[in-house]
Design a protein around this motif. Structure first.
Motif, short mmCIF file in Angstrom:
data_model
loop_
_atom_site.label_atom_id
_atom_site.label_comp_id
_atom_site.label_asym_id
_atom_site.label_seq_id
_atom_site.Cartn_x
_atom_site.Cartn_y
_atom_site.Cartn_z
N ARG A 147 95.46 -22.96 -105.67
CA ARG A 147 95.63 -21.75 -104.88
C ARG A 147 97.05 -21.71 -104.27
O ARG A 147 97.72 -20.67 -104.27
CB ARG A 147 94.59 -21.70 -103.75
CG ARG A 147 93.79 -20.38 -103.81
CD ARG A 147 92.89 -20.15 -102.62
NE ARG A 147 92.29 -21.29 -102.00
CZ ARG A 147 91.12 -21.82 -102.33
NH1 ARG A 147 90.40 -21.26 -103.31
NH2 ARG A 147 90.66 -22.86 -101.69
N MET A 148 97.52 -22.86 -103.77
CA MET A 148 98.87 -22.95 -103.18
C MET A 148 99.92 -22.56 -104.21
O MET A 148 100.82 -21.75 -103.95
CB MET A 148 99.16 -24.39 -102.72
CG MET A 148 98.86 -24.61 -101.26
SD MET A 148 99.14 -26.32 -100.84
CE MET A 148 100.94 -26.36 -100.85
N VAL A 149 99.77 -23.09 -105.46
CA VAL A 149 100.73 -22.80 -106.53
C VAL A 149 100.81 -21.29 -106.76
O VAL A 149 101.89 -20.67 -106.73
CB VAL A 149 100.35 -23.53 -107.82
CG1 VAL A 149 101.21 -23.07 -109.00
CG2 VAL A 149 100.49 -25.04 -107.64
N SER A 150 99.61 -20.67 -106.93
CA SER A 150 99.68 -19.24 -107.25
C SER A 150 100.12 -18.41 -106.03
O SER A 150 100.87 -17.44 -106.16
CB SER A 150 98.35 -18.72 -107.80
OG SER A 150 97.26 -19.26 -107.14
N ASN A 151 99.71 -18.84 -104.80
CA ASN A 151 100.13 -18.14 -103.59
C ASN A 151 101.65 -18.15 -103.47
O ASN A 151 102.28 -17.12 -103.26
CB ASN A 151 99.52 -18.78 -102.34
CG ASN A 151 98.06 -18.35 -102.16
OD1 ASN A 151 97.60 -17.44 -102.87
ND2 ASN A 151 97.35 -18.97 -101.26
N TYR A 152 102.24 -19.36 -103.64
CA TYR A 152 103.71 -19.45 -103.48
C TYR A 152 104.42 -18.77 -104.61
O TYR A 152 105.48 -18.15 -104.42
CB TYR A 152 104.14 -20.93 -103.33
CG TYR A 152 103.91 -21.41 -101.92
CD1 TYR A 152 104.84 -21.05 -100.89
CD2 TYR A 152 102.80 -22.15 -101.57
CE1 TYR A 152 104.61 -21.44 -99.57
CE2 TYR A 152 102.57 -22.54 -100.27
CZ TYR A 152 103.47 -22.20 -99.28
OH TYR A 152 103.24 -22.56 -97.99
N LEU A 153 103.85 -18.75 -105.79
CA LEU A 153 104.45 -18.02 -106.91
C LEU A 153 104.50 -16.53 -106.58
O LEU A 153 105.50 -15.87 -106.80
CB LEU A 153 103.66 -18.26 -108.20
CG LEU A 153 103.96 -19.56 -108.95
CD1 LEU A 153 102.97 -19.71 -110.09
CD2 LEU A 153 105.39 -19.56 -109.50
N GLN A 154 103.34 -16.04 -106.04
CA GLN A 154 103.28 -14.62 -105.68
C GLN A 154 104.30 -14.31 -104.56
O GLN A 154 104.95 -13.25 -104.53
CB GLN A 154 101.86 -14.28 -105.22
CG GLN A 154 100.94 -14.04 -106.39
CD GLN A 154 99.47 -14.06 -105.98
OE1 GLN A 154 99.15 -14.12 -104.77
NE2 GLN A 154 98.64 -13.99 -106.98
N LEU A 155 104.45 -15.30 -103.59
CA LEU A 155 105.41 -15.14 -102.49
C LEU A 155 106.84 -15.02 -103.06
O LEU A 155 107.59 -14.12 -102.70
CB LEU A 155 105.31 -16.35 -101.54
CG LEU A 155 106.01 -16.22 -100.20
CD1 LEU A 155 105.32 -15.11 -99.33
CD2 LEU A 155 105.99 -17.52 -99.41
N ILE A 156 107.21 -15.92 -103.97
CA ILE A 156 108.52 -15.89 -104.61
C ILE A 156 108.72 -14.53 -105.28
O ILE A 156 109.75 -13.87 -105.13
CB ILE A 156 108.67 -17.02 -105.65
CG1 ILE A 156 108.71 -18.38 -104.95
CG2 ILE A 156 109.94 -16.84 -106.52
CD1 ILE A 156 108.62 -19.58 -105.88
N GLU A 157 107.71 -14.08 -105.97
CA GLU A 157 107.78 -12.83 -106.72
C GLU A 157 108.05 -11.65 -105.78
O GLU A 157 108.88 -10.77 -106.05
CB GLU A 157 106.46 -12.62 -107.48
CG GLU A 157 106.59 -11.67 -108.65
CD GLU A 157 105.28 -11.45 -109.35
OE1 GLU A 157 104.20 -11.64 -108.75
OE2 GLU A 157 105.33 -11.08 -110.55
N ARG A 204 109.11 -11.81 -102.45
CA ARG A 204 110.29 -11.91 -101.58
C ARG A 204 111.60 -11.86 -102.36
O ARG A 204 112.59 -11.33 -101.91
CB ARG A 204 110.23 -13.21 -100.76
CG ARG A 204 111.13 -13.12 -99.53
CD ARG A 204 110.95 -14.35 -98.64
NE ARG A 204 109.71 -14.30 -97.92
CZ ARG A 204 109.29 -15.28 -97.13
NH1 ARG A 204 109.95 -16.41 -97.03
NH2 ARG A 204 108.15 -15.17 -96.44
#
Ligand code: ADP
Length: 844
Positions: free
Chosen positions: A637-647, A649
């Motif tokens: 979940r962390m991986v996909s959350n931070y990926l979405q955040l990068i995307e 921001r």
């Protein structure tokens, strides 16, 4: 006697001659006889005188005539003389007496001459010219011994045998006829009587001969028939008329060359009666012949004895059979006493036939058997059967007992009583054979029963107890034991047993290494050991367990393999039993069954332990999978959350490539999440469960169809569902199975008119569900693999999915004690089958 004419007395002559009177008288008489002297009696004195020559002649003639006359007159034969004219001129005294007439009456003929009758020998009246004297007169020939009868007027009849002779004068002319008649009246009478008696006898004889029931015929000295009676006519098959006067050898040519000929000739030669039996081949019959010879012929008596001979022959044959038959044959009378035994019977029971005849049946069988035989006899007499059988013990002279089977029949005896005849066969061997077979069969039954029991996988101790009891029952021994070798292979523990004293089973052990032990010997020898006399056995002497129980015989064998024996099975008896090969192999079979059961138990124990191990490791794995998938979710979940955040921001600063990379990473994380979810679901099949309960599978399918309604409508797939049963299941899991199978059928459909069909078959122990589609199908070599976790046949681009669906189905179905598989032809369609046990019946 000087003067020829001077007569002298004898005394005077004697005085003159100086001789005695007697001598002179004798002399004078002789001279007188010669005609030299004349003589006559004067007063009471006889005087003699010399005769002159002429006088002498005359005197001689006179004397002769006188003598003749005297002779004629005094002869004891009736004599008459006829002259040439036929007149009777003389009839002597005898004639006179016989006829009762005086000489005068005879010479002149009696007054009643007409009433006198003369007959010839045949009784015919004799013509006067045929009288003997008349015939002599006429013929000049003499007549000899002619019989005539004279009947006087009184009716008295006299018979004479007459001789008549002619006498001729000097010229040869017939001068006289002299007839002499001898009175044969008495003789004739006697002869007539005899003839009468003879004819009487003859009639009597022929009557007797006619009456006798034997055949009778008489032959004369020329072998010609002179008499044949009625019975003989029947026997000889010729009438008397045919036979009379015929020679027997002509009438019966066959008889000429054979025993008959010999016998009757012998009889005639020796003049001794003969008696013999002869077979008449001509008419095929046996005749008894009694022949009585005499000088004049042979009297033969015949009797047809064909029937008797036939009976005798039959009897002879029976006797032959009786003697040659190998079975014992005997008969007993009303009192159960032997009246007859054949050699085989006598031999069988070791008596001589003579000893048995007259002996009571109790000599050889007990009272019970005699009574049974008697009862059978009565049944036979009542005609309930013609023969009957009885099996019984027979005691021989030497005291042995034979098992025998007797077949009884009745034999008519005197009056209307019957004798019982028994044909006896020694069936000891058969009985022994039957016993062996029976015990063999019993052993086989016992073995198969024990084998059956062993297959049912009972508790080993139960099996041992059962086996030990079986061995004792079948072999009829006092003891049986199952010995188990200890881990050190030094002692054998009595683990089970039958017959032993209390406290032995479970605690006593015997050495497996010491040489006095039968068990250790058995282990060493590696094959079954048979003991018939333990105290005297040279191989071993104990152990104490056996000797203290009085054991003398037994069989022991190894349980298990030679290399690693489990123990020993032993059967033991206090008596000196002899054990057959079958007995030994029976014990061995029981030991084998025990060994197999022991082996199976060992294997099963191992298996159970392995399963337990597997189960544990499975649980650990599941635990791990659960924990892993659960715990993996958080970092993912962390991986996909931070990926979405990068995307979000940095979307402006990221170039196209970077954005695309991030997209891939998000997608990968998403797939990973799905897989982890699937894995989680999979690991929860055994843990997150609902209770098994009656579940209407049709309702479950309906729910699934409504879940899938949108896809069904979009793809236009045609779904057919049969009416489905209620099953015992975890409802949610069953829904998952149908959901996965149906969505696959939709997903892997073919282009044209897709169809799916759900039906069910009720089988003996389960329900067979089938979900068939007409989709793309699965290649045969992949049909197994598709049930594995994450195993897929297609790329995600072709068909989406993680490859967990069928693995999940399998896990659920197996959890329900069912099976799942697929049958498919690529391009035509697939049918997925799964079964669920039919246990609902037990719940209702
Ligand atoms: P997924 O469908 O997610 O790939 P499954 O475990 O449900 O995983 O199926 C495994 C594979 O079995 C599928 O990828 C597909 O190739 C094959 N499969 C399953 N159901 C069918 C079907 N009804 N017709 C043809 N192939 C099938």
């Amino acid at each position: 006697m000087d003067h020829p004419c001077t007569p002298h007395t004898a005394q005077e002559v004697a005085d003159e001659l100086g001789s005695t009177r007697n001598i002179v008288q004798e002399h004078l008489a002789r001279l007188t006889e010669r005609g030299t002297l004349g003589s006559k009696i004067v007063g009471d004195t006889r005087i003699w005188w010399r005769l002159a020559d002429r006088t002498h002649r005359e005197a001689e003639l006179r004397r002769e005539r006188e003598l003749t006359e005297q002779l004629l007159k005094t002869a004891p034969v009736a004599i008459s003389v006829q002259n040439a004219a036929g007149e009777t001129i003389l009839a002597n005294r005898r004639a006179q007496n016989l006829l009762g007439l005086s000489e005068r009456e005879i010479l002149d003929e009696p007054e009643d001459i007409d009433e006198w009758e003369i007959f010839d020998a045949n009784g015919d009246v004799l013509n006067p010219k045929d009288k003997p004297a008349t015939r002599v007169q006429q013929t000049g020939e003499p007549v000899f011994n002619e019989e005539i009868a004279i009947r006087r007027p009184s009716g008295e009849q006299m018979w004479f045998s007459v001789n008549a002779a002619p006498m001729f004068d000097a010229n040869g002319n017939l001068d006289r006829v002299v007839s002499a008649g001898e009175d044969i009246t008495e003789l004739k009478k006697r002869e007539r009587q005899l003839e009468h008696r003879k004819s009487e006898l003859e009639t009597e004889l022929s009557e007797i001969l006619g009456r006798i029931s034997d055949g009778f015929y008489a032959l004369d000295d020329q072998w010609c028939f002179t008499h044949v009676n009625g019975r003989a006519e029947e026997i000889l098959q010729h009438t008397e008329t045919e036979l009379l006067g015929t020679q027997i050898w002509m009438a019966f040519p066959n008889a000429e060359d054979g025993p008959f000929w010999e016998q009757v000739h012998n009889a005639m030669d020796t003049q001794e009666p003969v008696s013999f039996e002869v077979h008449d081949a001509g008419v095929d019959r046996w005749l008894e012949v009694n022949a009585y010879p005499s000088k004049t012929g042979l009297s033969v008596y015949l009797r047809d004895i064909s029937q008797r001979v036939q009976r005798e022959h039959q009897l002879e044959r029976y006797e032959k059979i009786f003697e040659t038959i190998q079975d014992g044959v005997y008969s007993v009378d009303e009192d159960n006493r032997f009246t007859m035994v054949n050699d085989a019977y006598a031999e069988m029971i070791e008596y001589s036939p003579e000893e048995l005849i007259g002996a009571h049946s109790s000599t050889v069988v007990d009272a019970e058997t005699t009574a049974a035989a008697q009862e059978i006899k009565q049944n036979l007499e009542r005609g309930e059967a013609e023969t009957a059988k009885l099996e019984a013990d027979v005691h021989t002279a030497s005291g042995r007992t034979i098992r025998a089977e007797a077949t009884f029949a009745l034999l008519p005896a005197d009056g209307d009583s019957y004798e019982r005849v028994g044909v006896v066969r020694d069936i000891s061997d058969r009985v022994a054979r039957e016993r062996t077979l029976q015990s063999y069969a019993r052993q086989q039954r016992a073995v198969s029963e024990l084998g059956q029991l062993a297959l049912e996988n009972p508790d080993l101790d139960d099996l041992f107890t059962h086996a030990a009891q079986l061995v004792v029952d079948v072999l009829d021994t006092d003891y049986c034991k199952v010995l188990e070798l200890d881990a050190a292979a030094e002692r054998l523990l009595v683990r089970h047993g039958v017959g032993w004293r209390d406290g032995v089973v479970g605690s006593v052990s015997v050495s497996s290494v010491e040489p006095e032990s039968q068990a250790s010997y058995t282990l060493l020898s590696g094959e079954p050991v048979v003991v018939t006399d333990l105290p005297n056995d040279t191989r071993f002497s104990g152990p104490h367990l056996l000797t203290s129980h009085g054991v003398t015989s037994g069989v022991s064998t190894i349980i298990g393999s030679l290399e690693s024996p489990w123990g020993i099975l032993g059967a033991h008896d206090t008596a000196q039993q002899s054990f057959t090969e079958e007995d030994v192999s029976f014990v061995q079979s029981v030991a084998n069954i025990l060994a197999e059961a022991i082996e199976r138990h060992r294997y099963q124990d191992e298996l159970e332990a392995l399963i337990e191990e597997l189960k544990e490791s499975n649980e650990r794995l599941e635990q791990f999978a659960y924990i892993a998938s659960h715990d993996l979710q958080e970092p993912l979940r962390m991986v996909s959350n931070y990926l979405q955040l990068i995307e979000r921001r940095y979307s402006d600063t990221l170039d196209e490539d970077a954005r695309e990379f991030i997209e891939f990473a998000v997608d990968g994380a998403e797939r990973m999440r799905a897989m982890i979810n699937d894995l989680l679901r999979y690991s929860r099949v055994d843990t997150e469960t609902e209770p098994f309960e009656p579940t209407a599978s049709e309702a479950v399918v309906e729910r699934v169809l409504s879940n899938l309604q949108m896809q069904i409508e979009q793809t236009g797939i045609e779904v057919t569902v049969e009416s489905l049963p209620t099953v015992i299941a975890d409802r949610n899991q069953l829904e998952q199975v149908f959901q996965n199978l149906l969505s696959n059928a939709i997903k892997y459909r073919s282009d044209e008119a897709p169809r799916v069909e759900i039906d069910v078959t009720e089988r003996e122990t389960d329900w067979l569900f089938a979900i068939s589609d007409n989709g793309i199908g699965i290649a045969a070599d992949r049909q197994e693999r598709i049930f594995e976790v994450f195993r897929r046949l297609h790329s995600r681009e072709e068909y989406p999915g993680t490859g967990i669906g069928l693995a999940l189905c399998r896990k659920i179905v197996e959890r329900h004690d069912g099976r799942i598989w697929v049958e498919s032809t690529p391009g035509e369609g697939s049918t997925f089958y799964f079964t669920l046990p039919r246990v609902e019946a037990h719940h209702e």
